[in-house]
Structures are given as C-alpha cells and as structure tokens.
Design a protein around this motif. Structure first.
Motif, short mmCIF file in Angstrom:
data_model
loop_
_atom_site.label_atom_id
_atom_site.label_comp_id
_atom_site.label_asym_id
_atom_site.label_seq_id
_atom_site.Cartn_x
_atom_site.Cartn_y
_atom_site.Cartn_z
N ALA A 23 0.83 -1.20 0.00
CA ALA A 23 0.00 0.00 0.00
C ALA A 23 0.87 1.26 0.00
CB ALA A 23 -0.93 0.00 1.21
N TYR A 24 1.96 1.24 0.78
CA TYR A 24 2.89 2.38 0.81
C TYR A 24 3.47 2.61 -0.57
CZ TYR A 24 7.26 4.90 1.68
OH TYR A 24 8.30 5.78 1.62
N ARG A 25 3.91 1.54 -1.22
CA ARG A 25 4.52 1.68 -2.54
C ARG A 25 3.49 2.12 -3.58
NH1 ARG A 25 6.49 -3.83 -3.74
NH2 ARG A 25 7.59 -2.92 -5.52
N LEU A 26 2.25 1.63 -3.47
CA LEU A 26 1.19 2.08 -4.37
C LEU A 26 0.89 3.55 -4.16
CD1 LEU A 26 -1.25 -0.97 -4.27
CD2 LEU A 26 -0.20 -0.02 -6.34
N GLY A 27 0.94 3.99 -2.89
CA GLY A 27 0.72 5.40 -2.60
C GLY A 27 1.79 6.26 -3.26
N ARG A 28 3.03 5.84 -3.15
CA ARG A 28 4.13 6.59 -3.78
C ARG A 28 3.97 6.63 -5.30
NH1 ARG A 28 8.79 8.09 -1.94
NH2 ARG A 28 10.07 7.27 -3.66
N ALA A 29 3.82 5.45 -5.89
CA ALA A 29 3.77 5.38 -7.34
C ALA A 29 2.52 6.05 -7.90
CB ALA A 29 3.83 3.91 -7.79
N GLY A 30 1.39 5.83 -7.23
CA GLY A 30 0.15 6.44 -7.70
C GLY A 30 0.20 7.96 -7.64
N ALA A 31 0.69 8.48 -6.51
CA ALA A 31 0.79 9.92 -6.37
C ALA A 31 1.76 10.51 -7.38
CB ALA A 31 1.22 10.28 -4.95
N TYR A 32 2.87 9.83 -7.61
CA TYR A 32 3.87 10.32 -8.56
C TYR A 32 3.31 10.40 -9.98
CZ TYR A 32 8.11 10.51 -11.40
OH TYR A 32 9.06 10.87 -12.33
#
Length: 448
Positions: A23-32
C-alpha cells in the motif's frame, strides 16, 4: 511480478497479499504518476468499514506524502463518494480502499483521476511499472514533504449533492435499507431521512469485521424479509462500498440491475433525457431486458462483462445510462462511476413521481430463467474454433429462436468455459446448458 491491477484496482487478502508495504509503494507510485509536475497536489483518500482499512490507509497516505503529495482523508465513504469528492474538492486524484462485496479478509485499492473516472489501463500500467526494480521516485525533504488534511465534513458534501439530483421528496414512504455493514451505513439512511422517507435501516452497525456477512446486495433475501415484515414500499440493498444496488418491491420480488435500467430508461426517455435513446449494458443482461428495451424503443449497446467496459462505451458514445445485471448502474449526468445510493434515490423518485408501486413498475419486463454451468477444462485453447462445440451451440440457438439465447465464453482468470442459456422454461434451459457443457467436456478434456 504478475499484473497487480485487475478489473477494479488492486485486490488481495489484507496483510498477506495486499500488505501495508505494498500500500505504501502504491501510494508513492500512484501519487507520482497522477500528480507529476504539480505543486501542492491533492489526493482524496476514502475507505469502507473493513478492519484492515485503517492499516492500509496509514500506509497509503504515508506513500503519498513521501513523494510530496498532500492527502485529504475523508474517512468512511462509498466508492462513488470518493469519485464525487475528488472532483468537488478540486483534487488531482482520488483513492478508495475497499474490496466491494468481497469478504472482510480481502481489501483493495483503486485510483481515480482528477476527473473522477477510474484510471485507464495505460495509467495503471505506468504505476505498476514503478513498483518493479529500484525505487527512483522523488524523496522530498523539509517543507516539501506532503501534508494530511482531515475533512470530516466531506461526506456531508456528497450527501447534500445526492439530494439535489431528484425533484421529489419521499414523505411518508416506508423504505428498508440494507447497508451491508459497509460504507452506506451512515450515508444511505441520512439521505433518505433528509428526503422525508420513513427509514428502516438494517445491517447498519459496522464493527470492522461484519461487512458483507450474510447481508447486503449479495443476500437479497435479507432485505426481502424486512420489507415483508414492515410492509415497506421498497427495499434497497447495497454492497460493501455502495457502488451497487439490488432492490426488492413491496411484494418481495427481486429488482436487479436489468429491471432498474429498464425502469430508469423508460423514465428518462419519456423526459427526453435518455441520450440517443440508448442504454449500455453487458452481454450478461437477461433476454427479458433486451425484449423490454425493444418494446420501449430503446437501443442497447452491449459490452464485455465489467463496469469499466460499460463506462468506456458510455463515454465513447455520449450515453448517459448504463450498467450491469449485478446492480452497478452508471448515471453519467450525476456521477462518474456506478453509484448504489444515487441509483436507489433515482429509482425511488420514479416510484413517487409515477405514483405506482414498484411491483407495477417492475412489470415492464419479465426475467427469463437463466442457467450457468462452469466447465473446468484441460485447455481453453481453440475452444471457439471447435466444430463440435459450435454445432452444439447452433443447435440450441435454433431451438430457442427469439425466445432465448446462449452465451459461451472462457473465464479470464481460470481454466473454465462458462456455458449460459436463457429461455422461457427453467427445465428446458437446464437441458440445453447440459447438452453444450457435455460437448465442451468431451472436446476440451474436462478436469475434476
């Protein structure tokens, strides 16, 4: 890594498949990906009532903040609520944490663009590609790290908007709402009470683990029993994230997505508001709905199974009404995704406007008996080129004529061939399906 994104975001068992780390990595990638190049970008984050929602929200938000995005937490809200609030709050993207009608152990993460629509494949693929290999996304420091804003009032904005989408009030109308112990638990009762209805809310006390447990849209007998017990005018049942609606009339008869589309389609057509006199639906819609649409002078555009395909066809063709038999109804004049609570008040509004019981409105169509058999096979390869299978299908189609239909298709995820038929007589349809399924087993090597 296999493809993470399915037909409705990323899903899996929370804390084993869909972990906090993911979820943390999806948050980073999605926001980017969704806010690239924007200063002070904002992302709306909502969730349903699952116990794992808090954990995944914390991790997802941390990921968003770590690339400099700002998160607007709106708490427990429906998926269509996130779509609406993303647009209304002027956000650059939205994220919903939910696994819809799945059991509580599952959860999911789905993204919306700033326009409130679910992401296209290209955007999902870009997000997924960033999760592979070394993380080279930005890591701002000091004042450039993102911030969190909690908007406890945001859900009220959505509730207020829903009330404006219909012209009538529901004063004195007794309504049963099965909230599935999910995201609808506070929204649906408040909307209907604000419109004057006498509300009987059931399964509206979520405790984190009772979402979808023998209640909600996948258990229509629950709302049926409550309607008959309380002599209510209508029963409305939602799934975990409230993007789906299944209704029952005052007699306890099922009113699924096909019936709802027929009723709403006729009403919109009469008002001159059904764009191109067309409804978009999937190949799974009942033949009774197809016949009803024809009698109403309504054209149908058919798509593959899945609300994303319905939405694509609606946007491409400029249509305003579409959906699935399962209860995902999209009304593009009002929201950018399927919306169970919106559909519920629109359906109830037709009931009030026409002054007729739902059982009479329901008589607009007859739902033909439907039989579906899943045949587990050794290989799906070349199934549609097999002459014996094609002959078996043609034979049944010829016997059914205009009084039914056959649909044979492979599963997208399992070694299954799905054989479905509809017709006037249940026993006869069962025989037809069995005859085709037996040929499929023989030709493709059935597995136990």
């Amino acid at each position: 890594m296999g493809r993470l994104f399915g037909t409705d975001g990323v899903r899996g068992v929370a804390n084993t498949e869909l972990t906090a780390e993911l979820a943390y990595r999806l948050g980073r990638a999605g926001a980017y990906v969704l806010t690239r190049g924007k200063q002070n970008a904002k992302i709306v984050v909502g969730k349903d009532t699952r116990i794992s929602g808090d954990m995944l929200e914390a991790a997802l938000v941390a990921g968003i903040l770590s690339v400099g995005g700002n998160a607007i937490r709106v708490g427990v809200v429906s998926t269509p609520g996130v779509a609406y609030l993303t647009r209304t709050l002027g956000a650059d993207a939205g994220v919903m944490i939910s696994a819809s009608h799945n059991p509580v152990a599952d959860n999911g993460i789905k993204f919306f663009g700033g326009d409130g629509f679910k992401l296209l494949d290209q955007a999902e693929e870009e997000i997924e590609s960033l999760l592979q290999g070394e993380d080279r996304m930005p890591r701002p420091v000091a004042g450039d790290i993102g911030r969190v804003e909690d908007r406890s009032d945001a859900v009220s904005l959505y509730i207020d908007y829903l009330r404006t989408t219909i012209p009538n009030r529901f004063d004195g109308l007794k309504v049963v709402l099965d909230c599935g112990n999910g995201a609808a638990f506070h929204i649906a009762p408040e909307v209907f009470r604000a419109l004057g209805a006498e509300v009987i809310a059931i399964n509206s006390q979520p405790n984190g683990v009772n979402i979808n447990v023998k209640c909600g849209s996948t258990y229509p007998d629950v709302v049926r029993e409550a309607v008959l017990q309380h002599s209510a005018a209508i029963g409305l049942s939602f799934d975990g994230d409230a993007d789906r609606l299944i209704a029952v009339d005052e007699k306890g008869q099922l009113v699924d997505g096909d019936y709802v589309m027929a009723i709403l389609g006729r009403s919109l057509k009469a008002a001159g508001e059904l764009a191109k006199d067309t409804i978009v639906t999937t190949v799974m819609s009942n033949v009774g709905f197809v016949k009803a649409a024809r009698e109403l002078g309504i054209e149908l555009v058919r798509t593959a199974v899945g609300d994303r395909y319905v939405m694509e066809a609606m946007r491409e063709g400029g249509y305003v009404l579409g959906g699935e038999q399962s209860g995902h109804i999209i009304m593009l004049r009002h929201n950018t995704t399927g919306d169970g609570i919106l559909t519920a008040i629109q359906l109830t509004n037709v009931l009030v406007a026409e002054g007729k019981p739902l059982s009479e409105l329901r008589s607009i169509m007859r739902s033909y008996p439907q039989v579906l058999v899943n045949v587990r096979v050794g290989s799906k390869e070349g199934w549609d080129q097999n002459e014996n299978i094609k002959h078996a299908i043609r034979k049944v189609e010829e016997e059914l004529g205009d009084e039914g239909r056959v649909l044979v298709r492979p599963s997208g995820t399992e070694p299954l061939i799905r054989v479905m038929a509809e017709g006037p007589d249940q026993d006869q349809v069962q025989e037809y399906v069995d005859s085709i399924a037996n040929v499929v087993r023989k030709e493709l090597g059935a597995l136990q």
